[in-house]
Design an enzyme around this catalytic site. Structure first.
Site, PDB file in Angstrom:
ATOM      1  N   ASP A   6       0.869  -1.176   0.000  1.00 21.47           N
ATOM      2  CA  ASP A   6       0.000   0.000   0.000  1.00 21.47           C
ATOM      3  C   ASP A   6       0.907   1.227   0.000  1.00 21.47           C
ATOM      4  OD1 ASP A   6      -2.438   1.569   0.311  1.00 21.47           O
ATOM      5  OD2 ASP A   6      -1.857   1.883   2.388  1.00 21.47           O
ATOM      6  N   SER A   7       0.297   2.378  -0.231  1.00 17.94           N
ATOM      7  CA  SER A   7       1.057   3.629  -0.183  1.00 17.94           C
ATOM      8  C   SER A   7       1.464   3.967   1.254  1.00 17.94           C
ATOM      9  CB  SER A   7       0.192   4.758  -0.735  1.00 17.94           C
ATOM     10  OG  SER A   7      -1.001   4.840   0.015  1.00 17.94           O
ATOM     11  N   CYS A  69      -4.081  -1.117  -2.268  1.00 17.99           N
ATOM     12  CA  CYS A  69      -4.243   0.324  -2.414  1.00 17.99           C
ATOM     13  C   CYS A  69      -5.092   0.534  -3.663  1.00 17.99           C
ATOM     14  CB  CYS A  69      -2.872   0.975  -2.582  1.00 17.99           C
ATOM     15  SG  CYS A  69      -2.927   2.729  -2.975  1.00 17.99           S
ATOM     16  N   GLU A 148      -4.964   9.301   8.665  1.00 19.41           N
ATOM     17  CA  GLU A 148      -3.533   9.280   9.025  1.00 19.41           C
ATOM     18  C   GLU A 148      -3.283  10.075  10.309  1.00 19.41           C
ATOM     19  OE1 GLU A 148      -0.874   7.832   7.491  1.00 19.41           O
ATOM     20  OE2 GLU A 148      -1.961   6.931   5.822  1.00 19.41           O
ATOM     21  N   CYS A 180     -11.185   2.813  -0.909  1.00 21.43           N
ATOM     22  CA  CYS A 180      -9.871   3.233  -0.415  1.00 21.43           C
ATOM     23  C   CYS A 180      -9.607   2.436   0.851  1.00 21.43           C
ATOM     24  CB  CYS A 180      -9.874   4.728  -0.099  1.00 21.43           C
ATOM     25  SG  CYS A 180      -8.348   5.276   0.694  1.00 21.43           S
ATOM     26  N   HIS A 182      -8.049   3.051   3.423  1.00 23.34           N
ATOM     27  CA  HIS A 182      -8.123   3.794   4.693  1.00 23.34           C
ATOM     28  C   HIS A 182      -9.561   3.852   5.232  1.00 23.34           C
ATOM     29  CE1 HIS A 182      -4.137   5.208   3.660  1.00 23.34           C
ATOM     30  NE2 HIS A 182      -4.052   5.876   4.794  1.00 23.34           N
TER      31      HIS A 182
HETATM   32  N1  DGL Z   1      -4.595   3.508   0.522  1.00 24.26           N
HETATM   33  C1  DGL Z   1      -4.818   4.330  -0.630  1.00 24.26           C
HETATM   34  C2  DGL Z   1      -5.976   3.810  -1.453  1.00 24.26           C
HETATM   35  O1  DGL Z   1      -6.564   2.787  -1.162  1.00 24.26           O
HETATM   36  C3  DGL Z   1      -5.084   5.754  -0.287  1.00 24.26           C
HETATM   37  C4  DGL Z   1      -3.918   6.499   0.270  1.00 24.26           C
HETATM   38  C5  DGL Z   1      -3.157   7.290  -0.754  1.00 24.26           C
HETATM   39  O2  DGL Z   1      -3.690   8.217  -1.357  1.00 24.26           O
HETATM   40  O3  DGL Z   1      -2.007   6.953  -0.922  1.00 24.26           O
HETATM   41  O4  DGL Z   1      -6.327   4.431  -2.443  1.00 24.26           O
END
Ligand code: DGL
Length: 260
Positions: A6-7, A69, A148, A180, A182
């Protein structure tokens, strides 16, 4: 060993779902915290980062990859599948399948980062499965920073959610994809805002874990080759206090993040 990237730490919602469903599997996680967020970056940059992340996981023994992600999955899935001879799973298709199977009214909402929504991938995949369904998407760029920061129950987060979700509620959606990784951390707030009995939330982290489980059941020869012995590993390209806290919130226990 299952590689998950993931990012940042949001993809740990996927690691957590895999751990819950398939506790014997060994997970190796990579969170690209030094280069987060991906959601505001160009497709070219996200593709380049996704290739780096996959190479890292493979070089550390991953035998399958989950792109945890949505921003990366929306632009890099096909390229990674072409480039690497390893099973590649991603969070979008399983969520699409569940959303299509769930909706009764035919009106599906999707929320995600700018990169995910701009890619149009959810609309495209939902329409491919069922052209008559209507898809209403909304980019919610403020949600990732709020998660975050750990503002999971803050008044400001509730206000922003109200603003983002109001146009989707007006479209009479009955299914809402959390596009997403998150967003599962905001699930209760989102569910409260949209109404429990009116709108069903689709959590891509659970759906991709179920897809992996089905794949392992259907491919016993592959499953047999998986290593099961050692503990899960969590690598990140940077460590911040907020990341440590978010990881702890996701797992409900301390997670040892190793910076590489
Ligand atoms: N975890 C990323 C997603 O599912 C979002 C976070 C980011 O923008 O890097 O899109």
């Amino acid at each position: 060993m299952i590689g998950i990237f993931d990012s940042g730490v949001g993809g740990m919602t996927v690691a957590r779902a895999v751990e819950t469903l398939l506790p014997d599997l060994q997970i190796i996680y990579y969170g690209d915290l030094a280069r987060t967020p991906y959601g505001s970056k160009s497709p070219e940059t996200i593709i380049e980062y996704s290739i780096n992340n996959t190479e890292f996981l493979l070089s550390h023994g991953a035998q399958a990859i989950i792109i945890a992600c949505n921003s990366a999955a929306s632009v890099a899935s096909e390229i990674l599948r072409q480039k690497f001879d390893t099973p590649i799973f991603e969070v979008i298709s399983p969520a699409v399948n569940r959303a299509v199977a769930t909706t009764q009214s035919g009106n599906i909402g999707v929320i995600g980062t700018r990169a995910t929504i701009r890619s149009g991938i959810y609309t495209q995949k939902i329409k491919q499965k069922s052209p008559d369904l209507r898809v209403f998407s909304k980019a919610c760029p403020l949600l990732v920073p709020l998660v975050e920061e750990g503002w999971l129950n803050a008044r400001e987060t509730k206000m922003i959610l109200r603003k983002y979700l109001a146009p989707l509620k007006q479209k009479q959606i009955d299914t809402l994809v959390l596009g997403c990784t998150h967003y599962p951390l905001l699930k209760d707030l989102i569910q409260h805002r949209v109404g429990k009995n009116r709108i069903k939330l689709i959590d891509s982290s659970i759906e991709v874990a179920l897809t992996l489980q089905a794949y392992l059941d259907e491919n016993p020869d592959f499953s047999k080759t998986l290593q099961y012995e050692t503990a899960n590993k969590y690598f990140v390209s940077d460590i911040t206090k907020a990341a440590i806290n978010t990881a702890e919130k996701i797992f409900g226990r301390h997670i040892d993040l190793k910076k590489v």
